[in-house]
Design a protein around this motif. Structure first.
Motif, short mmCIF file in Angstrom:
data_model
loop_
_atom_site.label_atom_id
_atom_site.label_comp_id
_atom_site.label_asym_id
_atom_site.label_seq_id
_atom_site.Cartn_x
_atom_site.Cartn_y
_atom_site.Cartn_z
N LEU A 142 0.82 -1.21 0.00
CA LEU A 142 0.00 0.00 0.00
C LEU A 142 0.86 1.26 0.00
O LEU A 142 0.63 2.20 -0.77
N PHE A 143 1.90 1.27 0.84
CA PHE A 143 2.80 2.42 0.88
C PHE A 143 3.55 2.57 -0.45
O PHE A 143 3.80 3.69 -0.90
N GLY A 144 3.93 1.44 -1.05
CA GLY A 144 4.63 1.50 -2.33
C GLY A 144 3.77 2.08 -3.43
O GLY A 144 4.24 2.87 -4.27
N ILE A 145 2.48 1.71 -3.45
CA ILE A 145 1.56 2.25 -4.45
C ILE A 145 1.39 3.76 -4.26
O ILE A 145 1.42 4.54 -5.23
N ILE A 146 1.24 4.18 -3.01
CA ILE A 146 1.10 5.62 -2.72
C ILE A 146 2.37 6.36 -3.14
O ILE A 146 2.32 7.45 -3.73
N GLY A 147 3.54 5.78 -2.86
CA GLY A 147 4.79 6.41 -3.24
C GLY A 147 4.95 6.54 -4.74
O GLY A 147 5.44 7.56 -5.24
N SER A 148 4.51 5.51 -5.49
CA SER A 148 4.61 5.58 -6.95
C SER A 148 3.66 6.61 -7.52
O SER A 148 3.98 7.26 -8.52
N LEU A 149 2.50 6.78 -6.88
CA LEU A 149 1.55 7.79 -7.36
C LEU A 149 2.04 9.21 -7.07
O LEU A 149 1.81 10.13 -7.87
N ILE A 150 2.73 9.37 -5.95
CA ILE A 150 3.22 10.70 -5.57
C ILE A 150 4.49 11.07 -6.33
O ILE A 150 4.59 12.14 -6.94
N GLY A 151 5.48 10.17 -6.30
CA GLY A 151 6.78 10.49 -6.90
C GLY A 151 6.97 9.91 -8.28
O GLY A 151 7.53 10.56 -9.16
N GLY A 152 6.52 8.67 -8.47
CA GLY A 152 6.64 8.05 -9.78
C GLY A 152 7.94 7.32 -10.01
O GLY A 152 8.01 6.43 -10.87
N SER A 153 9.01 7.64 -9.28
CA SER A 153 10.29 6.98 -9.50
C SER A 153 10.37 5.67 -8.73
O SER A 153 9.66 5.46 -7.74
#
Length: 215
Positions: A142-153
């Protein structure tokens, strides 16, 4: 007149009472994280071996090999998603499942006298082991998905997933019983075993074999 001699009651020798055995307690988050670091090194080595073997097989099956570095190609996306990713997951499930099924502890857990059991105090079944691994992966995912949506890298995604892993154990500080996220979602628990009751992984396996033979 003869003097009557009164016999004094003899005192029974005091028997030393055996020391009260300590009871297992719920493991603290810091100890559990240290055990994960120990196991993580072994898991990374296993994943590296599996990844190397699958890369060689995938290269021979799906690509033409060149003779120069400029001719190097990436494995097809379908091979990475259909073959490699499930293989990594099965490696992770197999690592924890085998150790939890046999003795309730991995090599890292044995070092710190940790033991994972279900709420009834028994060793986990394969189904319970799989549910526990899925529960432990929920917050990092869940945290990884949120991180990818925010930063994308990719770096931000991996950092966010790592924070999700840490969150599993920070949750212990706010839970009344000190349970982690995966403890609650999988109906299992990780205990800190007393020294006098901790028999170790290999001795536990030997005792189980002897018990089966005696039956």
């Amino acid at each position: 007149m003869s003097k009557s001699t009164s016999k004094k009651p003899q005192r029974k020798p005091s028997q030393a009472q055996p020391p009260v055995a300590e009871a297992p307690v719920i493991a603290k988050p810091t100890t559990r994280i240290v055990a994960i670091v120990y196991d993580g090194m072994l898991i990374l080595a296993l994943l590296f071996l599996v990844g190397t073997a699958l890369t060689v097989i995938g290269t021979l099956m799906t690509m033409e090999t060149g003779t120069e570095s400029s001719q190097a190609q990436s494995l097809p996306t379908w091979y990475q998603n259909v073959v490699m990713t499930p293989s990594f997951i099965l490696t992770l499930v197999g690592f924890y499942g085998i150790f939890w099924r046999r003795g309730g502890q991995t090599l890292g857990m044995q070092t710190w006298r940790l033991k994972t059991v279900n709420n009834a105090g028994h060793l986990l079944t394969w189904g319970q082991s799989f549910r526990r691994i899925l529960a432990a992966s929920l917050m990092p995912l869940l945290f990884g998905i949120i991180g990818s949506l925010i930063g994308g890298s990719r770096t931000i995604m991996l950092t966010s997933a790592f924070l999700g892993l840490i969150f599993n154990y920070v949750f212990c500080l706010f839970n009344r019983r000190g349970l982690a996220v995966q403890d609650m979602l999988s109906n299992s628990i990780t205990l800190k075993m007393p020294k006098q009751q901790h028999e170790g992984l290999w001795r536990g396996l030997k005792n189980r074999k002897r018990h089966k033979k005696s039956q």
